[in-house]
Design an enzyme around this catalytic site. Structure first.
Site, mmCIF file in Angstrom:
data_model
loop_
_atom_site.group_PDB
_atom_site.id
_atom_site.type_symbol
_atom_site.label_atom_id
_atom_site.label_comp_id
_atom_site.label_asym_id
_atom_site.label_seq_id
_atom_site.Cartn_x
_atom_site.Cartn_y
_atom_site.Cartn_z
ATOM 1 N N ASN A 1 -6.724 5.004 10.607
ATOM 2 C CA ASN A 1 -8.015 5.239 11.244
ATOM 3 C C ASN A 1 -8.511 3.992 11.977
ATOM 4 O O ASN A 1 -8.998 4.062 13.110
ATOM 5 C CB ASN A 1 -9.031 5.675 10.194
ATOM 6 C CG ASN A 1 -10.446 5.710 10.715
ATOM 7 O OD1 ASN A 1 -10.841 6.611 11.442
ATOM 8 N ND2 ASN A 1 -11.236 4.706 10.346
ATOM 9 N N ASP B 1 0.824 -1.211 0.000
ATOM 10 C CA ASP B 1 0.000 0.000 0.000
ATOM 11 C C ASP B 1 0.856 1.257 0.000
ATOM 12 O O ASP B 1 0.457 2.283 -0.572
ATOM 13 C CB ASP B 1 -0.920 -0.006 1.224
ATOM 14 C CG ASP B 1 -2.021 -1.049 1.115
ATOM 15 O OD1 ASP B 1 -2.403 -1.387 -0.020
ATOM 16 O OD2 ASP B 1 -2.497 -1.534 2.160
ATOM 17 N N GLY B 2 2.032 1.208 0.635
ATOM 18 C CA GLY B 2 2.921 2.367 0.632
ATOM 19 C C GLY B 2 3.399 2.722 -0.765
ATOM 20 O O GLY B 2 3.494 3.902 -1.123
ATOM 21 N N ALA C 1 -5.652 9.557 21.070
ATOM 22 C CA ALA C 1 -5.391 9.657 22.511
ATOM 23 C C ALA C 1 -5.993 10.925 23.114
ATOM 24 O O ALA C 1 -5.278 11.766 23.666
ATOM 25 C CB ALA C 1 -3.888 9.595 22.791
ATOM 26 N N ASN D 1 -5.715 8.651 1.845
ATOM 27 C CA ASN D 1 -6.144 7.986 3.071
ATOM 28 C C ASN D 1 -6.635 8.955 4.135
ATOM 29 O O ASN D 1 -7.738 8.823 4.643
ATOM 30 C CB ASN D 1 -4.999 7.154 3.661
ATOM 31 C CG ASN D 1 -4.945 5.754 3.086
ATOM 32 O OD1 ASN D 1 -5.840 5.328 2.387
ATOM 33 N ND2 ASN D 1 -3.880 5.042 3.394
ATOM 34 N N SER E 1 -6.785 1.449 13.133
ATOM 35 C CA SER E 1 -5.954 1.125 14.296
ATOM 36 C C SER E 1 -6.264 2.022 15.488
ATOM 37 O O SER E 1 -5.965 1.668 16.633
ATOM 38 C CB SER E 1 -4.470 1.225 13.931
ATOM 39 O OG SER E 1 -4.079 2.568 13.725
ATOM 40 N N ASP F 1 -3.242 13.727 21.640
ATOM 41 C CA ASP F 1 -2.106 13.578 20.732
ATOM 42 C C ASP F 1 -2.378 14.166 19.354
ATOM 43 O O ASP F 1 -1.448 14.522 18.633
ATOM 44 C CB ASP F 1 -1.738 12.103 20.593
ATOM 45 C CG ASP F 1 -0.986 11.578 21.801
ATOM 46 O OD1 ASP F 1 -0.768 12.363 22.754
ATOM 47 O OD2 ASP F 1 -0.620 10.391 21.817
#
Length: 284
Positions: A183, A67-68, A204, A140, A185, A169
């Site tokens: 998203n 994907d990268g 966070a 993304n 994760s 965060d």
């Protein structure tokens, strides 16, 4: 070998990807296609296809990698109208539809035009600082956070209405295509790419007597954007704007406006493709 058959193979620089790309090039050429190969990070100047813009004769970009590599190609060619097709030699490979042992099937389906084009929405951040505006586009997501390991304080508005002062965060604003990436994760929802929306997911978040932040993702319709005004006095460190795998940092920002972009990325999908079957195979 007409111009209408031109194909670009863009691959990562791993040995496996290079071998797969070379094999795929040979197979396409045997079928009469004009093929050029580019490697991620290669800055060659001897090709009219590999200069960051695409000629009219190019009809397909095949990405060999993970994907990268796919995201790198999208940005390298500046979100072109040319459709993309993926061969997965990476790990998850959510954008990549074929495996290296399916190259013959790939070419056969392409020759017989057994495919549809899937248009994927992108997200754009308009950043104002020092009297100027800059735009950053992601397929993304857009992420706003502190460059250093400090909490960030952000005044958040939806449309023209102030919603909250976020502390934590950072925040992530994902497209449906990006819902399966960072998203997910963070506890965000998986979104069918046929929907047009933005998902705002906190990273966070603080929810204490001192700071009251929303702790769950928000879904925004396509006509609403997210306004962000950093609390430059309350936050320490520089603000980072990440867009897919790229980022910029700023000493001080006036505002950030994030919304769905009119730019779309086109993926060539074959008849057997199904988003939820892909989700099941990758996540369950």
């Amino acid at each position: 070998m007409g111009a209408k058959k031109s194909i670009l193979i863009y691959c990562s620089d791993t040995q496996n990807s290079i071998e797969v790309a070379n094999t795929l090039r040979d197979k396409f050429e045997k079928e009469g296609y004009c093929v050029e190969t580019d490697f991620a990070g290669d800055e060659r100047e001897d090709s009219d296809l590999l200069d960051g813009t695409l000629s009219d004769r190019l009809k397909l970009i095949v990405c060999v990698g993970g994907d990268g590599t796919f995201l790198g190609a999208v940005h390298h060619f500046n979100f072109p109208d040319v459709p993309f097709l993926g061969v997965n030699t990476g790990h998850l490979g959510f954008f990549q539809e074929f495996m290296p042992d399916q190259l013959d099937l790939l070419i056969d389906n392409y020759k017989r035009k057994k495919y549809t084009l899937q248009d994927m929405q992108t997200v754009r951040a308009i950043v104002e600082h020092d009297g100027i505006k800059e735009e950053f586009t992601g397929l993304n997501e857009i992420v706003v956070k502190c460059e250093e390991n400090y909490s960030v304080h952000l005044n958040i508005s939806i449309g023209d209405k102030f919603i909250e002062k976020f502390s934590g965060d950072g925040i992530l604003i994902a497209t449906p295509a990006g819902s399966t990436a960072y998203n997910y994760s963070l506890g965000g929802s998986l979104v069918d790419p046929r929907l047009k929306l933005l998902q705002v997911t906190p990273i966070a978040p603080m929810n204490t007597t001192a700071y009251r932040s929303l702790t769950s993702p928000l879904l925004l319709p396509p006509d609403l954007g997210l306004g962000i005004v950093p609390d430059n006095g309350g936050s320490k460190g520089r603000i980072a704007i990440a867009y897919d795998s790229f980022s910029r940092t700023f000493d001080k920002l006036d505002s950030i406006n994030v919304k769905l972009s009119d730019v779309e990325v086109r993926l060539l999908r074959f008849e057997t493709y199904d988003f939820w079957a892909k989700v099941k195979s990758k996540f369950i």
